[in-house]
Design a protein around this motif. Structure first.
Motif, PDB file in Angstrom:
ATOM      1  N   LEU A  12       0.823  -1.216   0.000  1.00 30.42           N
ATOM      2  CA  LEU A  12       0.000   0.000   0.000  1.00 30.42           C
ATOM      3  C   LEU A  12       0.855   1.263   0.000  1.00 30.42           C
ATOM      4  O   LEU A  12       0.714   2.128  -0.864  1.00 30.42           O
ATOM      5  CB  LEU A  12      -0.918   0.023   1.217  1.00 30.42           C
ATOM      6  N   LYS A  13       1.727   1.368   0.966  1.00 30.77           N
ATOM      7  CA  LYS A  13       2.552   2.568   1.081  1.00 30.77           C
ATOM      8  C   LYS A  13       3.681   2.328   2.076  1.00 30.77           C
ATOM      9  O   LYS A  13       3.670   1.361   2.850  1.00 30.77           O
ATOM     10  CB  LYS A  13       1.721   3.770   1.544  1.00 30.77           C
ATOM     11  N   ALA A  14       4.648   3.242   2.052  1.00 27.40           N
ATOM     12  CA  ALA A  14       5.697   3.303   3.063  1.00 27.40           C
ATOM     13  C   ALA A  14       5.757   4.735   3.567  1.00 27.40           C
ATOM     14  O   ALA A  14       5.497   5.680   2.813  1.00 27.40           O
ATOM     15  CB  ALA A  14       7.039   2.879   2.484  1.00 27.40           C
ATOM     16  N   VAL A  15       6.063   4.896   4.842  1.00 26.29           N
ATOM     17  CA  VAL A  15       6.101   6.230   5.442  1.00 26.29           C
ATOM     18  C   VAL A  15       7.410   6.405   6.203  1.00 26.29           C
ATOM     19  O   VAL A  15       7.740   5.602   7.074  1.00 26.29           O
ATOM     20  CB  VAL A  15       4.917   6.458   6.395  1.00 26.29           C
ATOM     21  N   VAL A  34       5.482   7.201   0.533  1.00 27.16           N
ATOM     22  CA  VAL A  34       5.859   6.527  -0.710  1.00 27.16           C
ATOM     23  C   VAL A  34       4.699   5.642  -1.149  1.00 27.16           C
ATOM     24  O   VAL A  34       4.220   4.810  -0.367  1.00 27.16           O
ATOM     25  CB  VAL A  34       7.128   5.664  -0.519  1.00 27.16           C
ATOM     26  N   ARG A  35       4.264   5.799  -2.379  1.00 28.01           N
ATOM     27  CA  ARG A  35       3.158   4.983  -2.871  1.00 28.01           C
ATOM     28  C   ARG A  35       3.368   4.666  -4.350  1.00 28.01           C
ATOM     29  O   ARG A  35       4.052   5.412  -5.062  1.00 28.01           O
ATOM     30  CB  ARG A  35       1.820   5.712  -2.689  1.00 28.01           C
ATOM     31  N   PRO A  36       2.804   3.573  -4.821  1.00 32.90           N
ATOM     32  CA  PRO A  36       2.937   3.232  -6.236  1.00 32.90           C
ATOM     33  C   PRO A  36       2.028   4.109  -7.095  1.00 32.90           C
ATOM     34  O   PRO A  36       0.898   4.400  -6.727  1.00 32.90           O
ATOM     35  CB  PRO A  36       2.501   1.763  -6.287  1.00 32.90           C
ATOM     36  N   VAL A  37       2.547   4.551  -8.239  1.00 32.45           N
ATOM     37  CA  VAL A  37       1.768   5.334  -9.197  1.00 32.45           C
ATOM     38  C   VAL A  37       2.052   4.800 -10.593  1.00 32.45           C
ATOM     39  O   VAL A  37       3.084   4.162 -10.838  1.00 32.45           O
ATOM     40  CB  VAL A  37       2.107   6.845  -9.136  1.00 32.45           C
ATOM     41  N   LEU A  80      10.549   4.176   9.913  1.00 29.32           N
ATOM     42  CA  LEU A  80      10.043   3.712   8.627  1.00 29.32           C
ATOM     43  C   LEU A  80       8.951   2.697   8.888  1.00 29.32           C
ATOM     44  O   LEU A  80       9.143   1.744   9.653  1.00 29.32           O
ATOM     45  CB  LEU A  80      11.152   3.054   7.802  1.00 29.32           C
ATOM     46  N   SER A  81       7.805   2.908   8.260  1.00 22.55           N
ATOM     47  CA  SER A  81       6.733   1.910   8.351  1.00 22.55           C
ATOM     48  C   SER A  81       6.295   1.540   6.945  1.00 22.55           C
ATOM     49  O   SER A  81       6.138   2.400   6.085  1.00 22.55           O
ATOM     50  CB  SER A  81       5.542   2.449   9.152  1.00 22.55           C
TER      51      SER A  81
END
Length: 403
Positions: A12-15, A34-37, A80-81
């Protein structure tokens, strides 16, 4: 492991969060998501920096994204998650740099609330003239960019400043003939980040023929810059240790640049550029003390009784006078914001474009009338730029006669 998580369809995402210092927070932001696009039908990973109320976006391939995260976690951000549809991976670093990793499997309730990964199309993002993610030799050589082409986090402020500056250069060059060989002189070039940036823009991006000269009084700085030129095998760019008034250009100067020259050094650079009849003048003034010392406190007591207001008013008034005097000697002039005030308070750029012959045949007398009225209101003697222009015979008593 991180790459495998991000390539997984459930990602899903990273933060990245908890900046390691206030300096990091000011330059890189409070967090990065951070997310996929989807860009041009291919999956990329978008980094969204949150800096105050603003957002800045960067896009990376999977390998570059993983590399970037590993560069940032631990030293720049302490947390970081990584979120997927089934679990959450968390890495936390202490102030001493000790990392702890935990992995939590989502409950059924968590899974229901977790959104399914949706790769959004995101083809509209700002494209820098000098991009992040592509190796640029002079940026690598000066330590602003890694060999892989990524801007070093602590230098992102400088990177944005460079790109803002080359936008001004491009706008000026677009107004000059396409087939013209360009002669550019940079007064007080210092470490020359922007001199090299101008050379890169003109030669690599705009494919222009160019001769560039950087001038600085400090011989050690000039030696370092010439060494970079040698190591990168750059053509048509040189640096000289000399004073502004002592330099004699070998040919017509098209663009004259003066960035953060202290106090009246800006005036010296502008006056010399006008004497050369440079097609364009770009000046970012700094430390405008001359007017502050000359302005009688009794003239504007509401302002002058507060030292900081006196200094700021004097700085703004100085730049207004400079812009007006440029208008008086044949330049269409604008004062613009150079870079956001969050980066530097010295953020005004004076741009002068030399008027054509037909425009100069019919000068607008209002500029001189405005200048005289302003000087009279402040009870000011001639400032440095006016005196230099008069010394060079570029500003004469004819203005007063035509008032």
């Amino acid at each position: 492991m991180l790459q495998a998580e991000m390539q997984n369809a459930s990602f899903l995402k990273a933060v990245l969060s908890k900046p390691a210092s206030k300096t990091v927070q000011a330059e890189v932001g409070t967090r990065i998501d951070v997310r996929p696009v989807l860009i041009k039908q291919q999956t990329s990973y978008q980094f969204t920096h949150r800096i105050g109320t603003q957002e800045r976006h960067e896009n990376f391939t999977i390998n570059s994204a993983v590399e970037r995260i590993l560069e940032l976690v631990g030293g720049v951000f302490r947390d970081l998650s990584v979120h997927t549809t089934t679990e959450q991976l968390t890495v936390r670093f202490s102030r001493k740099g000790v990392g702890t990793t935990t992995r939590r499997t989502l409950t059924q309730a968590d899974k229901k609330s977790a959104a399914k990964p949706v790769v959004k199309s995101h083809d509209k993002q700002r494209q820098y003239l000098i991009p992040d993610g592509t190796p640029v030799p002079f940026l690598i050589q000066t330590g602003i960019m890694s060999k892989q082409g990524h801007v070093v986090a602590k230098h992102y402020k400088k990177f944005r400043q460079i790109n803002r500056y080359v936008e001004f250069i491009k706008d000026v060059v677009d107004q000059l003939p396409d087939d013209q060989h360009l002669h550019v002189v940079d007064f007080g070039c210092g470490k020359s980040y922007l001199t090299f940036a101008t050379h890169y823009l003109l030669t690599q991006t705009m494919n222009r023929s160019v001769t560039m000269v950087g001038l600085d009084r400090r011989a050690d700085v000039v030696s370092t810059c010439n060494q970079i030129v040698k190591e990168l095998a750059l053509q048509d760019i040189t640096f000289e240790a000399t004073d502004i008034a002592d330099y004699k250009p070998s040919s017509k100067v098209n663009i004259a640049v003066s960035l953060h020259a202290c106090d009246t050094a800006t005036d010296d650079a502008i006056a010399v550029a006008v004497q050369w009849q440079a097609d364009a003048i770009l000046a970012v003034p700094c430390c405008q003390h001359e007017l502050a010392a000359l302005l009688p406190p009794s003239q504007l007591p509401v302002i002058s009784e507060h030292g900081i207001l006196h200094e700021r008013f004097s700085s703004l008034a100085t730049d207004a006078i400079r812009a007006n005097l440029l208008e008086n000697v044949g330049y269409n002039t604008r004062v613009m914001e150079f870079i956001d005030t969050e980066h530097t308070p010295k953020n005004l750029l004076i741009r002068g474009i030399r008027r054509t012959s037909s425009q100069r045949d019919s000068p607008d007398r209002q500029y001189w009338r405005h200048f005289k009225a302003f000087s009279k209101q402040l009870a000011l003697p001639p400032l440095r730029l006016q005196k230099k222009l008069e010394e060079y015979g570029l500003l004469t008593a004819e203005q007063a006669e035509n008032e």
